[in-house]
Design a protein around this motif. Structure first.
Motif, PDB file in Angstrom:
ATOM      1  N   UNK A   1       0.830  -1.206   0.000  1.00 25.34           N
ATOM      2  CA  UNK A   1       0.000   0.000   0.000  1.00 25.34           C
ATOM      3  C   UNK A   1       0.867   1.261   0.000  1.00 25.34           C
ATOM      4  N   UNK A   2       0.894   1.931  -1.140  1.00 26.52           N
ATOM      5  CA  UNK A   2       1.572   3.233  -1.256  1.00 26.52           C
ATOM      6  C   UNK A   2       0.588   4.320  -0.806  1.00 26.52           C
ATOM      7  N   UNK A   3       1.010   5.573  -0.829  1.00 21.53           N
ATOM      8  CA  UNK A   3       0.131   6.647  -0.361  1.00 21.53           C
ATOM      9  C   UNK A   3      -1.097   6.823  -1.251  1.00 21.53           C
ATOM     10  N   UNK A   4      -0.993   6.459  -2.535  1.00 23.53           N
ATOM     11  CA  UNK A   4      -2.143   6.590  -3.430  1.00 23.53           C
ATOM     12  C   UNK A   4      -3.179   5.503  -3.147  1.00 23.53           C
ATOM     13  N   UNK A   5      -2.702   4.277  -2.906  1.00 25.61           N
ATOM     14  CA  UNK A   5      -3.618   3.207  -2.512  1.00 25.61           C
ATOM     15  C   UNK A   5      -4.246   3.516  -1.158  1.00 25.61           C
ATOM     16  N   UNK A   6      -3.446   4.038  -0.229  1.00 27.05           N
ATOM     17  CA  UNK A   6      -3.972   4.397   1.094  1.00 27.05           C
ATOM     18  C   UNK A   6      -5.087   5.428   0.946  1.00 27.05           C
ATOM     19  N   UNK A   7      -4.871   6.431   0.124  1.00 25.69           N
ATOM     20  CA  UNK A   7      -5.881   7.464  -0.096  1.00 25.69           C
ATOM     21  C   UNK A   7      -7.159   6.865  -0.679  1.00 25.69           C
TER      22      UNK A   7
ATOM     23  N   UNK B   1      -8.165   3.722  -0.489  1.00 28.36           N
ATOM     24  CA  UNK B   1      -8.790   2.852   0.511  1.00 28.36           C
ATOM     25  C   UNK B   1      -9.561   3.672   1.544  1.00 28.36           C
ATOM     26  N   UNK B   2      -9.004   4.812   1.950  1.00 31.65           N
ATOM     27  CA  UNK B   2      -9.658   5.667   2.942  1.00 31.65           C
ATOM     28  C   UNK B   2     -11.013   6.164   2.449  1.00 31.65           C
ATOM     29  N   UNK B   3     -11.162   6.311   1.136  1.00 34.48           N
ATOM     30  CA  UNK B   3     -12.389   6.861   0.574  1.00 34.48           C
ATOM     31  C   UNK B   3     -13.318   5.788   0.013  1.00 34.48           C
TER      32      UNK B   3
ATOM     33  N   UNK C   1      -3.687   2.025   8.110  1.00 37.75           N
ATOM     34  CA  UNK C   1      -4.006   2.739   6.874  1.00 37.75           C
ATOM     35  C   UNK C   1      -4.461   4.174   7.107  1.00 37.75           C
ATOM     36  N   UNK C   2      -4.633   4.565   8.355  1.00 41.20           N
ATOM     37  CA  UNK C   2      -5.129   5.904   8.657  1.00 41.20           C
ATOM     38  C   UNK C   2      -4.228   6.957   8.016  1.00 41.20           C
ATOM     39  N   UNK C   3      -4.847   7.954   7.443  1.00 40.16           N
ATOM     40  CA  UNK C   3      -4.093   9.038   6.826  1.00 40.16           C
ATOM     41  C   UNK C   3      -3.928  10.144   7.859  1.00 40.16           C
ATOM     42  N   UNK C   4      -2.938   9.976   8.736  1.00 35.40           N
ATOM     43  CA  UNK C   4      -2.734  10.927   9.817  1.00 35.40           C
ATOM     44  C   UNK C   4      -1.480  11.775   9.622  1.00 35.40           C
ATOM     45  N   UNK C   5      -0.952  11.788   8.405  1.00 35.38           N
ATOM     46  CA  UNK C   5       0.224  12.580   8.110  1.00 35.38           C
ATOM     47  C   UNK C   5       1.529  11.913   8.477  1.00 35.38           C
ATOM     48  N   UNK C   6       1.458  10.706   9.051  1.00 41.69           N
ATOM     49  CA  UNK C   6       2.669   9.996   9.418  1.00 41.69           C
ATOM     50  C   UNK C   6       3.053   9.017   8.321  1.00 41.69           C
TER      51      UNK C   6
END
Length: 162
Positions: free
Chosen positions: A54-60, A62-64, A79-84
């Motif tokens: 899971x890269x940042x694009x997949x994470x984004x 998945x979050x949506x 997977x939380x997008x907390x800036x970390x």
């Protein structure tokens, strides 16, 4: 590991780059693929449902997506997008360690399973617990490190102090 994504939830979509205006990447949630360089060069070699894919694009994406609702609490936290930023490593014992950090912050958060009663050194099966490590002071918060702290400390030196 992520559970298999049900076909009804399998989504392919384009995700905008956060660093290159006008650049987009195609992500496929069912196969955990992305057309970004990070995924192609560093993440695509992991097994199909491995969270390290899971890269940042997949994470984004998945979050949506409704996929998030079928995941357990630990996976949603990872997977939380907390800036970390996140780094997942596997110890020689097979135990998985998740490092969460913000570049420039001297603290690295370390998540790993705890030791259950009767378990010897190695891969533990207890609940996930978070530990803090201060990079400048090279110490665990509250003086308490996780199981396999020595091996994890070596990884911290390799990834964050090099």
């Amino acid at each position: 590991m992520l559970p298999p994504i049900p076909e009804g939830l399998a989504l392919r979509q384009s995700v905008d780059s956060t660093t290159s205006p006008g650049q987009t990447y195609m992500v496929d949630l069912a196969n955990l693929t992305c057309t970004c360089v990070d995924h192609i060069e560093r993440r695509s070699g992991f097994s199909q449902n491995d969270l390290r894919r899971v890269c940042k694009h997949l994470r984004s994406a998945l979050q949506q997506s409704p996929v998030l609702s079928i995941l357990d609490a630990e996976t949603r936290a990872i997977l939380a997008d907390d800036g970390q930023a996140r780094l997942i490593a596997v110890l020689a014992s097979g135990a998985e360690v998740i490092f969460r950090y913000v570049p420039g912050d001297p603290w690295v958060n370390v998540e790993t399973r705890t030791r259950r009663k009767g378990e010897r050194a190695g891969k533990f099966s207890g609940e996930y617990r978070e530990f803090g490590f201060h990079l400048d002071e090279e110490r665990w918060s509250y003086g308490s490190g996780p199981p396999a702290a020595g091996e994890i400390r070596k990884l911290i030196g390799q990834y964050f102090l090099a």
